[in-house]
Design an enzyme around this catalytic site. Structure first.
Site, mmCIF file in Angstrom:
data_model
loop_
_atom_site.group_PDB
_atom_site.id
_atom_site.type_symbol
_atom_site.label_atom_id
_atom_site.label_comp_id
_atom_site.label_asym_id
_atom_site.label_seq_id
_atom_site.Cartn_x
_atom_site.Cartn_y
_atom_site.Cartn_z
ATOM 1 N N HIS A 1 0.854 -1.193 0.000
ATOM 2 C CA HIS A 1 0.000 0.000 0.000
ATOM 3 C C HIS A 1 0.890 1.243 0.000
ATOM 4 O O HIS A 1 1.941 1.250 0.653
ATOM 5 C CB HIS A 1 -0.910 -0.019 1.243
ATOM 6 C CG HIS A 1 -2.020 0.970 1.161
ATOM 7 N ND1 HIS A 1 -1.818 2.319 1.332
ATOM 8 C CD2 HIS A 1 -3.343 0.811 0.909
ATOM 9 C CE1 HIS A 1 -2.975 2.944 1.183
ATOM 10 N NE2 HIS A 1 -3.923 2.060 0.930
ATOM 11 N N GLU B 1 -4.286 1.972 -6.818
ATOM 12 C CA GLU B 1 -4.534 2.911 -5.719
ATOM 13 C C GLU B 1 -3.811 4.219 -6.023
ATOM 14 O O GLU B 1 -2.688 4.429 -5.552
ATOM 15 C CB GLU B 1 -3.965 2.322 -4.418
ATOM 16 C CG GLU B 1 -4.704 1.139 -3.882
ATOM 17 C CD GLU B 1 -5.489 1.490 -2.626
ATOM 18 O OE1 GLU B 1 -5.147 2.464 -1.944
ATOM 19 O OE2 GLU B 1 -6.463 0.800 -2.362
HETATM 20 P P1 PGA Z 1 -9.938 5.570 1.066
HETATM 21 O O1 PGA Z 1 -8.737 4.546 1.227
HETATM 22 O O2 PGA Z 1 -11.149 4.769 0.689
HETATM 23 O O3 PGA Z 1 -10.069 6.224 2.393
HETATM 24 O O4 PGA Z 1 -9.550 6.529 -0.019
HETATM 25 C C1 PGA Z 1 -8.547 3.546 0.276
HETATM 26 C C2 PGA Z 1 -7.284 2.774 0.552
HETATM 27 O O5 PGA Z 1 -6.245 3.399 0.793
HETATM 28 O O6 PGA Z 1 -7.300 1.543 0.581
#
Ligand code: PGA
Length: 216
Positions: free
Chosen positions: A94, A144
């Protein structure tokens, strides 16, 4: 099948986690062709597993990360071996880990190997196509975009699909999107090429998370 992964990140204490699960289990009805995966912080996984198993609920668990070490004298680490049997999936790479904890591509590769060796399916998060790891089969690839995480600026379907196209995924690799997905904007993602979602902020409230699942 569409996947909905609740990534709680570093939120909630034990009471809050228990309350979340209590409320969620009251409203949650498994949906056809939808798989729901919860990724609470490590300390809650065993409790959640116990409750899910006891009540025989159609829910899966994921860890938000795992150690680069296999086992041994690494105080504070949570390894793939420790997580085996507890979670079916793990989130790896991540951007919050790459940025805040200086996680490197080598470490990410290592974690993916360890996950696979211990029968945990990795979900690799990418914000750039160059972060794709090609010489390992990774079942889940999650787009992401950093500018969309926790900002309220979710990407539109067109740019998500463009990113997916550039990845040249193998036919059996599933593709997820994460970044400010909520109960309203999830309706915009009608393409079956988006196989799932990583949901952060909108997963912190059980009612809202369930609405995301219903609408998605
Ligand atoms: P968010 O986070 O839905 O708060 O944008 C998503 C993630 O980082 O998995």
């Amino acid at each position: 099948m569409r996947y909905f992964v609740a990534n709680w990140k570093a939120n909630k204490n034990l009471n809050e986690a228990k309350n979340w699960l209590n409320v969620f289990l009251k409203i949650y009805r498994p949906q056809k062709e939808k798989k729901v995966i919860l990724a609470p912080p490590f300390p809650f996984l065993a409790l959640f597993k116990k409750i899910i198993d006891q009540k025989k609920i159609d829910l899966e668990l994921a860890s938000q990360d795992l150690s680069i070490y296999e086992e041994g004298s690494y105080t504070g680490e949570v390894t793939a071996k420790t997580l085996q049997g507890l979670v079916k999936y793990t989130i790896i790479g991540h951007s919050e880990r790459r940025i805040n904890f200086n996680e490197t591509t080598n470490q990410i590769k290592n974690k993916i190997n360890l996950a696979i060796n211990y029968h945990i399916q990795p979900m690799l998060c990418l914000s750039k196509t160059s972060e794709l790891i090609k010489n390992q089969f990774i079942p889940f690839i999650v787009y992401e975009p950093i500018e969309s995480i926790g900002t309220g600026y979710n990407k539109d379907q067109k740019s998500i699909l463009l990113f997916r196209k550039k990845l040249n995924l193998k036919f059996n690799q599933l593709f997820f999107y994460g970044g400010s997905v909520n109960k309203d904007n999830i309706k915009e993602y009608s393409s079956r090429k988006i196989n799932g979602f990583l949901i952060g902020t909108a997963s912190l409230n059980p009612t809202e998370f369930y609405q995301v699942i219903i609408n998605g």
